[in-house]
Design a protein around this motif. Structure first.
Motif, short mmCIF file in Angstrom:
data_model
loop_
_atom_site.label_atom_id
_atom_site.label_comp_id
_atom_site.label_asym_id
_atom_site.label_seq_id
_atom_site.Cartn_x
_atom_site.Cartn_y
_atom_site.Cartn_z
N ASP A 63 0.79 -1.24 0.00
CA ASP A 63 0.00 0.00 0.00
C ASP A 63 0.82 1.29 0.00
O ASP A 63 0.33 2.34 0.44
N TYR A 64 2.04 1.23 -0.50
CA TYR A 64 2.78 2.50 -0.56
C TYR A 64 2.20 3.39 -1.65
O TYR A 64 1.56 2.93 -2.60
N ALA A 65 2.41 4.68 -1.52
CA ALA A 65 1.92 5.65 -2.48
C ALA A 65 3.00 6.70 -2.71
O ALA A 65 3.30 7.49 -1.82
N ASN A 66 3.61 6.63 -3.90
CA ASN A 66 4.62 7.62 -4.26
C ASN A 66 5.74 7.61 -3.22
O ASN A 66 6.44 6.61 -3.07
N ALA A 67 5.92 8.70 -2.50
CA ALA A 67 7.02 8.81 -1.54
C ALA A 67 6.62 8.42 -0.12
O ALA A 67 7.41 8.59 0.81
N TRP A 68 5.41 7.87 0.04
CA TRP A 68 4.90 7.66 1.39
C TRP A 68 4.72 6.17 1.69
O TRP A 68 4.04 5.44 0.97
N SER A 69 5.32 5.75 2.77
CA SER A 69 5.10 4.41 3.30
C SER A 69 3.69 4.28 3.84
O SER A 69 3.02 5.29 4.15
N GLN A 70 3.22 3.05 3.97
CA GLN A 70 1.92 2.85 4.62
C GLN A 70 1.98 3.21 6.11
O GLN A 70 0.94 3.47 6.72
N HIS A 71 3.17 3.24 6.67
CA HIS A 71 3.34 3.53 8.10
C HIS A 71 3.60 5.03 8.30
O HIS A 71 4.55 5.58 7.75
N ALA A 72 2.76 5.67 9.07
CA ALA A 72 2.83 7.12 9.22
C ALA A 72 4.11 7.58 9.91
O ALA A 72 4.50 8.75 9.78
N ASN A 73 4.77 6.70 10.65
CA ASN A 73 5.99 7.10 11.35
C ASN A 73 7.24 7.01 10.48
O ASN A 73 8.34 7.28 10.96
N VAL A 74 7.10 6.63 9.21
CA VAL A 74 8.23 6.56 8.29
C VAL A 74 8.23 7.83 7.45
O VAL A 74 7.24 8.13 6.77
N GLY A 105 0.69 2.65 -11.64
CA GLY A 105 -0.28 3.20 -10.70
C GLY A 105 0.25 3.44 -9.31
O GLY A 105 -0.55 3.72 -8.39
N ARG A 106 1.54 3.37 -9.09
CA ARG A 106 2.11 3.53 -7.74
C ARG A 106 3.04 4.71 -7.58
O ARG A 106 2.99 5.43 -6.58
#
Length: 543
Positions: free
Chosen positions: A265-276, A328-329
């Protein structure tokens, strides 16, 4: 015991690929390779194991050529991620040959490329100058050894009439969840082209210590892949599978990715984990993208530049099909209405107004414009959009709250992008648009409407394939949703397999192919359902 030993033993001691062609050249019999070997390499060749343990592949067919791939890895799962090539020169010469026959007697092209340490001693040979619309066979020679023989096929000339095309597509092959028997059956169908729609590997490994841990048919090489070494070894493990090697050796492929090539579930520059942080995640993405390039038959345009790598592309197959391969990612905006400490997909209620904002994009605005321009320019009889997800809207219920909502990690999380795409189809009117996808581990056949209203015109058709091995979604909860989603004409999640498609100027026939048991290395195959799309008539009918 190495993973390759386990696989061979499970097949009764006989690998499915033609190992008789993998001949080690020594002494006088190796004279053809001697000019390619430094004294260091000759000493290596005298004592080393087979460097072609990961097989061969071809991809991205053009009317005059294709890309050839291999990676030198005599010890594919070495702890340093270099496949047993540590201490070798910074680049190793690899001879390649292309012939008109599978016995490699009528060689029409040969040359030498260099496998660089920078890319884990992988080779990407871009071949041109061949005849259009015909098969060729190829092999590599390096370090005193010969690779298996692979089969590649050139595309027809851009405007040439084409009577038929057979392509297959697949997604979601989780090593731990089962054997890749589906790949073997795909190869035996002799497709002209194979399309991989994402989740070629799984970055994570199951934790067997958890109380409800999923059963493991065969273990991964180690824990979750997070750095370059981890991703390299994960790809190397998957590439040792003889059924996957058989498929790559049988036909050229087109490639795109989904999330598990990097992280769920990553999106562009963002991990699925908010603390990353984005900075930290982009380092991981750079490692993952590099390993992806190192193991795929991709052209130089896809050489990664840090965390950036282009995979979207357009491939013409004569006048019959234009393939629009989407990413799409990499370029999407974050999933809407993120939950506390978690940015990944969830079912969001209609009150999530962020979801519908026009500024949000799933493909990135540059790729959107490229796709829409491709529709406008296309003169092919069929236009196939190959992407990673379920495209049509799906009203569904949150399993915890029962609230009807929308899945944020898929197209339902980016309805403005979908609306722009549908508008582009309506305005440019490309011939016979068909969307293919994966990710959801189930088969779907869908009508694609021009708008949100169910009585709006059907303007395209969608087929989604199930997983090769990955765990399915529960059947009953999704089946219960179908009455509220009348555009869904077929759904089935209880089988693993792939999709095979036969295209002529008059029709597209699609077969949902299922294997008997993902845990059985000798699984059989059967046809679950067949559909036909007639030219000029969007929407599929049961065959």
């Amino acid at each position: 015991m190495k993973p390759t030993d386990l696989i061979t033993a499970a097949h009764g001691g006989v690998a499915l690929l033609d190992r008789t062609r993998r001949t080690f050249l020594k002494g006088a019999g190796a004279l053809v390779t001697v000019p390619l070997l430094s004294p260091f390499s000759r000493a290596f060749a005298a004592n080393a194991a087979d460097p072609f343990t990961l097989g061969v592949a071809s991809g991205d067919p053009a009317f005059d050529g294709f890309v050839l791939w291999t990676r030198l890895a005599p010890s594919p799962l070495s702890p340093d991620g270099l496949g047993g090539m540590a201490g070798m020169p910074t680049q190793v010469p690899v001879q390649w040959e292309i012939a008109r026959d599978d016995a490699m007697r009528d060689v029409v092209r040969r040359g030498v490329s260099y496998a660089p340490a920078q890319f884990a001693y992988s080779v990407h040979v871009e071949v041109s100058g061949l005849e259009p619309h015909r098969p060729y066979w190829y092999r590599f020679t390096a370090l005193g050894a010969q690779s298996p023989v692979g089969r590649a096929v050139t595309a027809p000339l851009a405007d040439a009439p084409v009577d038929r095309l057979r392509f297959s597509f697949a997604s979601c092959s989780h090593w731990e969840a089962g054997y890749f028997s589906a790949y073997r059956h795909m190869a035996l169908e002799n497709p002209d082209l194979v399309i991989f729609l994402g989740d070629y590997i799984y970055d994570y490994s199951h934790d067997t210590k958890k109380k409800d841990a999923a059963p493991i048919v065969r273990p991964h090489d180690g824990p979750d892949a997070r750095d370059l070494t981890g991703y390299r070894n994960r790809y190397a493990l998957y590439r040792t599978d003889p059924d996957l090697q058989m498929l790559h050796a049988a036909a050229p492929s087109l490639m795109t990715w989904d999330d598990h090539e990097v992280e769920n579930d990553y999106a562009n520059a963002w991990s699925q984990h908010a603390n990353v942080s984005a900075t930290d995640f982009l380092k991981r993405r750079a490692a993952a993208y590099q390993a992806y390039y190192e193991h795929m038959p991709l052209r130089a345009m896809s050489i990664p530049r840090g965390p950036d790598m282009r995979v979207y592309d357009r491939i013409a197959y004569g006048s019959l099909v234009d393939f629009h391969i989407l990413d799409g990612r990499q370029y999407r905006t974050p999933q809407p209405c993120a939950q506390p400490n978690y940015r990944g997909g969830h079912v969001a209620p209609d009150s999530c107004t962020e979801r519908t904002e026009a500024r949000r994009t799933m493909l990135g605005f540059e790729q959107e414009a490229w796709l829409h321009d491709g529709f406008r320019r296309s003169r092919a009889q069929w236009n196939v959009m190959a992407q990673d997800l379920l495209f049509v809207p799906l009203l569904q219920k949150d399993r915890q709250t029962g609230v009807v909502g929308h899945w944020t990690d898929g197209w339902d999380g980016y309805p403005a992008t979908r609306d722009r795409l549908l508008q582009a189809i309506t305005q440019t009117r490309p011939n016979n648009p068909v969307i293919i996808g994966g990710d959801i581990h189930s088969f779907w056949t869908n009508d694609v409407h021009a708008g949100a209203r169910p009585d709006s015109p059907v303007i395209a058709t969608e087929f989604v394939g199930t997983s090769i091995t990955a765990d399915p979604p529960p059947y009953e909860p999704f089946a219960e949703l179908l009455p509220a989603n009348p555009h869904v004409k077929f759904f089935e999640s209880r089988h693993r397999g792939y999709v095979s498609v036969d295209v002529t100027p008059q029709q597209m026939q699609t077969r949902f192919q299922v294997i008997s048991d993902r845990a059985d290395i000798r699984a059989t195959v059967s046809t679950l359902k067949q559909f036909v799309v007639e030219t000029g008539v969007p929407g599929a009918k049961v065959a």
